[in-house]
Design a protein around this motif. Sequence first.
Motif, PDB file in Angstrom:
ATOM      1  N   ALA A  68      14.623 -21.186 -61.513  1.00 50.72           N
ATOM      2  CA  ALA A  68      13.633 -20.632 -60.791  1.00 50.72           C
ATOM      3  C   ALA A  68      13.230 -21.874 -59.795  1.00 50.72           C
ATOM      4  O   ALA A  68      13.747 -22.959 -60.126  1.00 50.72           O
ATOM      5  CB  ALA A  68      12.200 -20.241 -61.387  1.00 50.72           C
ATOM      6  N   THR A  93      14.155 -22.810 -56.645  1.00 51.40           N
ATOM      7  CA  THR A  93      15.370 -23.716 -56.086  1.00 51.40           C
ATOM      8  C   THR A  93      15.162 -23.700 -54.619  1.00 51.40           C
ATOM      9  O   THR A  93      14.608 -22.772 -53.895  1.00 51.40           O
ATOM     10  CB  THR A  93      16.793 -23.317 -56.395  1.00 51.40           C
ATOM     11  N   ALA A 125      19.119 -26.577 -58.634  1.00 51.00           N
ATOM     12  CA  ALA A 125      18.432 -25.371 -59.533  1.00 51.00           C
ATOM     13  C   ALA A 125      18.130 -25.943 -60.873  1.00 51.00           C
ATOM     14  O   ALA A 125      18.729 -27.281 -61.561  1.00 51.00           O
ATOM     15  CB  ALA A 125      19.546 -24.404 -59.784  1.00 51.00           C
ATOM     16  N   TRP A 176      22.113 -18.271 -60.477  1.00 58.11           N
ATOM     17  CA  TRP A 176      21.101 -18.410 -59.809  1.00 58.11           C
ATOM     18  C   TRP A 176      21.645 -18.587 -58.012  1.00 58.11           C
ATOM     19  O   TRP A 176      21.137 -17.712 -57.206  1.00 58.11           O
ATOM     20  CB  TRP A 176      20.010 -19.493 -59.920  1.00 58.11           C
ATOM     21  N   TRP A 177      22.165 -19.510 -57.768  1.00 59.16           N
ATOM     22  CA  TRP A 177      22.864 -19.773 -56.704  1.00 59.16           C
ATOM     23  C   TRP A 177      23.389 -18.708 -55.995  1.00 59.16           C
ATOM     24  O   TRP A 177      23.239 -18.202 -54.815  1.00 59.16           O
ATOM     25  CB  TRP A 177      23.670 -21.038 -56.564  1.00 59.16           C
ATOM     26  N   GLY A 212      22.775 -15.646 -56.541  1.00 53.03           N
ATOM     27  CA  GLY A 212      21.935 -14.393 -56.348  1.00 53.03           C
ATOM     28  C   GLY A 212      20.961 -14.769 -55.444  1.00 53.03           C
ATOM     29  O   GLY A 212      20.287 -13.938 -55.075  1.00 53.03           O
ATOM     30  N   SER A 213      20.960 -16.057 -54.673  1.00 53.94           N
ATOM     31  CA  SER A 213      20.164 -16.346 -53.715  1.00 53.94           C
ATOM     32  C   SER A 213      20.638 -16.403 -52.428  1.00 53.94           C
ATOM     33  O   SER A 213      21.638 -17.149 -52.160  1.00 53.94           O
ATOM     34  CB  SER A 213      19.657 -17.824 -54.055  1.00 53.94           C
ATOM     35  N   THR A 214      20.335 -15.786 -51.453  1.00 56.18           N
ATOM     36  CA  THR A 214      20.993 -15.819 -49.935  1.00 56.18           C
ATOM     37  C   THR A 214      21.151 -17.080 -49.463  1.00 56.18           C
ATOM     38  O   THR A 214      22.301 -17.463 -49.033  1.00 56.18           O
ATOM     39  CB  THR A 214      20.113 -14.936 -49.036  1.00 56.18           C
ATOM     40  N   HIS A 237      20.883 -20.194 -50.976  1.00 55.86           N
ATOM     41  CA  HIS A 237      22.045 -20.885 -51.873  1.00 55.86           C
ATOM     42  C   HIS A 237      23.544 -20.558 -51.809  1.00 55.86           C
ATOM     43  O   HIS A 237      24.354 -21.269 -51.537  1.00 55.86           O
ATOM     44  CB  HIS A 237      21.581 -20.922 -53.268  1.00 55.86           C
ATOM     45  N   ASN A 238      23.518 -19.372 -51.480  1.00 63.30           N
ATOM     46  CA  ASN A 238      24.971 -18.524 -51.612  1.00 63.30           C
ATOM     47  C   ASN A 238      25.592 -19.053 -50.130  1.00 63.30           C
ATOM     48  O   ASN A 238      26.479 -19.320 -50.204  1.00 63.30           O
ATOM     49  CB  ASN A 238      24.930 -17.142 -51.829  1.00 63.30           C
TER      50      ASN A 238
END
Length: 391
Positions: free
Chosen positions: A22, A24, A124, A137-138, A140-142, A144-145
């Motif tokens: 969480a 990040t 993260a 996590w990365w 799934g996050s716009t 970070h991706n």
Amino acid sequence: MKHAKHRAPTRPRTPGRLALTAATLALTVPASGILVAAPATAASSDIVQVPASTRTADAQKLLELINAHRKAKGLAPVKYSATVSGIAQGESDRLTRQEVINHTDTFLKDPRAGTWNAAGEIHAVSWQRSVADLMTWWKGSTAHNKVLTDPDMSVIGIGLTYVDGSLAGNKQGWKLVGTVTSYGYAAGQAPADTRTSVGTAPAPAPAPAPSTAPITSAGYSVKGAIGRQYYALGGSAVFGTPTGPERGGLVGGGVLQGFAKGQTFYWSSATGAWPVNVNGAIGRKFAAHRWENGLGYPTTREITGLTGGGAYQVFRQGAAVHKVLWSPRTGAKVVKESGAIGQRWKAAGSERGYGYPVTDEYRYGTEVRQRFSNGYTIHWSSVTKRNWVTR
């Protein structure tokens, strides 16, 4: 451009599904971009040591996960650099000490990154000590991706900080903090140690390896354990060129070498090689206590980012462990962490509990005492061998 500090996250409490990570942040900037983070409220280090083989295996797995993700997007793989991983590792350690997830401009300004034309950073945390959690996590996050799949990125650094599962300040159960620093380079500008695998060294270059190559016209070289640490921490850009050769014959078979920017590297077989800023407050305190003959050899570099803007460096002489702490209000003082007073201070939360030392240990009759900035004095009796605290 200024970004506010993000507080340490609380663990998700969703029954029946895997709790990932969480709070990040991700950041990509052009070559001219600058980011400044707000000051953080620091905590003491909750970092735990793991075998080098574990760290290497986890970093390799994360590199493979990132490149598999990029391949699925039709992108070229990124390569790994131990040099820029030093930048990422420093940031992961900082986040753990401060119990926050935020960004500074370190990855943009650190000379170890060299001359880049694109840069990004993502963080993260995981409660399972799993690099797969970080990657999930990365992905799934716009934001970070976008860093993971940026076609301009060609080299990454990986920082993994293993945590004890109960942060000193907020008691959150972090077990792994991960940072990836990403850079894009023009042809021929990437760090010399860029390679395709974490555990595989690059092919030998025609030129001498940096750890043995003379780097001044006077012919002084930086080699061996000091050389490896010198280059890993930034080389001449951070420490300057050597001002003389290695000098041995120190207590316990130690060696030192001085550098132009006021840093001296000390090495011993028990502690390895670490720099001391001999012109700084901590370095001057080290000198006042008879250098390595008094406090012993450094076991860390100088660590900043403590509460109130403080810093510390740890030294060891046999079984005795000394921490030199500095803050703007108290200056540099020594806590003998292996002693009765130092152990009592640590148990109370170190500088966040009793505060920074405002004196070294001193004799008072049959007692040894030490005073701390939050109004506490720790006493130890040379007669009864017990210690107690007054305020």
